[in-house]
Scaffold this active site. Sequence first.
Site, PDB file in Angstrom:
ATOM      1  N   ASN A  90     -67.722 -22.518  67.870  1.00 28.43           N
ATOM      2  CA  ASN A  90     -68.115 -23.245  66.660  1.00 28.43           C
ATOM      3  C   ASN A  90     -67.496 -22.671  65.378  1.00 28.43           C
ATOM      4  O   ASN A  90     -67.335 -23.385  64.388  1.00 28.43           O
ATOM      5  CB  ASN A  90     -69.650 -23.224  66.558  1.00 28.43           C
ATOM      6  CG  ASN A  90     -70.162 -23.614  65.194  1.00 28.43           C
ATOM      7  OD1 ASN A  90     -70.273 -24.795  64.871  1.00 28.43           O
ATOM      8  ND2 ASN A  90     -70.460 -22.621  64.348  1.00 28.43           N
ATOM      9  N   TYR A 158     -56.144 -27.934  58.872  1.00 29.77           N
ATOM     10  CA  TYR A 158     -57.447 -28.085  59.543  1.00 29.77           C
ATOM     11  C   TYR A 158     -57.358 -29.155  60.640  1.00 29.77           C
ATOM     12  O   TYR A 158     -57.791 -28.944  61.776  1.00 29.77           O
ATOM     13  CB  TYR A 158     -58.491 -28.462  58.495  1.00 29.77           C
ATOM     14  CG  TYR A 158     -59.911 -28.625  59.007  1.00 29.77           C
ATOM     15  CD1 TYR A 158     -60.721 -27.518  59.215  1.00 29.77           C
ATOM     16  CD2 TYR A 158     -60.451 -29.890  59.244  1.00 29.77           C
ATOM     17  CE1 TYR A 158     -62.026 -27.657  59.665  1.00 29.77           C
ATOM     18  CE2 TYR A 158     -61.752 -30.043  59.692  1.00 29.77           C
ATOM     19  CZ  TYR A 158     -62.544 -28.926  59.900  1.00 29.77           C
ATOM     20  OH  TYR A 158     -63.840 -29.075  60.347  1.00 29.77           O
ATOM     21  N   ILE A 191     -71.247 -33.313  57.787  1.00 30.21           N
ATOM     22  CA  ILE A 191     -72.533 -32.682  58.100  1.00 30.21           C
ATOM     23  C   ILE A 191     -72.897 -31.717  56.974  1.00 30.21           C
ATOM     24  O   ILE A 191     -72.030 -30.968  56.485  1.00 30.21           O
ATOM     25  CB  ILE A 191     -72.461 -31.906  59.443  1.00 30.21           C
ATOM     26  CG1 ILE A 191     -71.849 -32.766  60.566  1.00 30.21           C
ATOM     27  CG2 ILE A 191     -73.842 -31.389  59.836  1.00 30.21           C
ATOM     28  CD1 ILE A 191     -72.617 -34.006  60.956  1.00 30.21           C
TER      29      ILE A 191
END
Length: 253
Positions: A90, A158, A191
């Site tokens: 993660n 990214y 998120i």
Amino acid sequence: MNDLKDKVAIVTGARRGMGRTHALRLAKEGARVVVSDISQEDCQKVADEIKKAGGEAIAVECDVSKKKDVDDMVKKAVGEWGKVDILVNNAGICQFKPFLDLTEEEWDRTIDINLKGYFLCAQAAAKEMAKQKSGAIVNVASVAMGQVGVGFATLAHYSASKGGIIGLTETMAVELGPLNIRVNAVAPGAIETPMVDPLKQDPKTMEGVLARVPLHRMGKPEEVSNLVAFLASEQSSYMTGSTVVVDGGWLSQ
Ligand code: NAD
């Protein structure tokens, strides 16, 4: 909620944001959790939170871009509980930078943490999982993973790292399937975590993001943790090599 009873799980990037909620959720399902991140102190706080709630956890400082750190983290998990059943890859960084200004150092740093780090952790964990012929690896990608018809300005490095994670996931699923190690990816949309603070500081950008989300709100970290817990558990026993999107409908637009 005992899906993960007696399982040993490693969660990277778990001192805050989604990593923290993944760690809490897996512990709630009965897993013994290695809370791992770049700050021992912050990891310890999350581990203490888990223990306070009746779970089992240890804190392990680890920079996922460094092989020695990663190997030591896996050794600590095995030293403490004898095995590794689950890895949630993660840990990540997200730097907003226009493509024409992106430096080689910035590119390398993002790829080292977001992509090489996933490889290092997955390989070290999978070597342990192979011994017992079972395991589940969940790789956190992003809707900014390419091949979905949406490009993300200022996120070339990214997006390249997150796209790489999908290739890594599918290849690992093929190679590790015969060892009964399942490998899946989750692709979150927007998120609410510290990572998106720069977006939130600019109401116009935020408005633009929410305009693309049919549910018209940001997701909560726990809403991604629900999916991570499912993919880590036997409930998803016939799933491997999949990428599951959790984005409030963003990619359906
Ligand atoms: P976050 O910034 O709160 O968490 C990321 C964590 O990774 C931090 O705790 C950080 O310390 C850790 N980390 C950074 N570099 C590290 C390293 N070298 N070694 C170990 N840990 C390191 O952000 P988040 O939103 O919780 O991000 C979690 C994951 O979700 C990331 O992979 C991110 O790319 C992905 N993601 C986030 C969003 C979002 O909207 N927040 C969307 C899609 C994907």
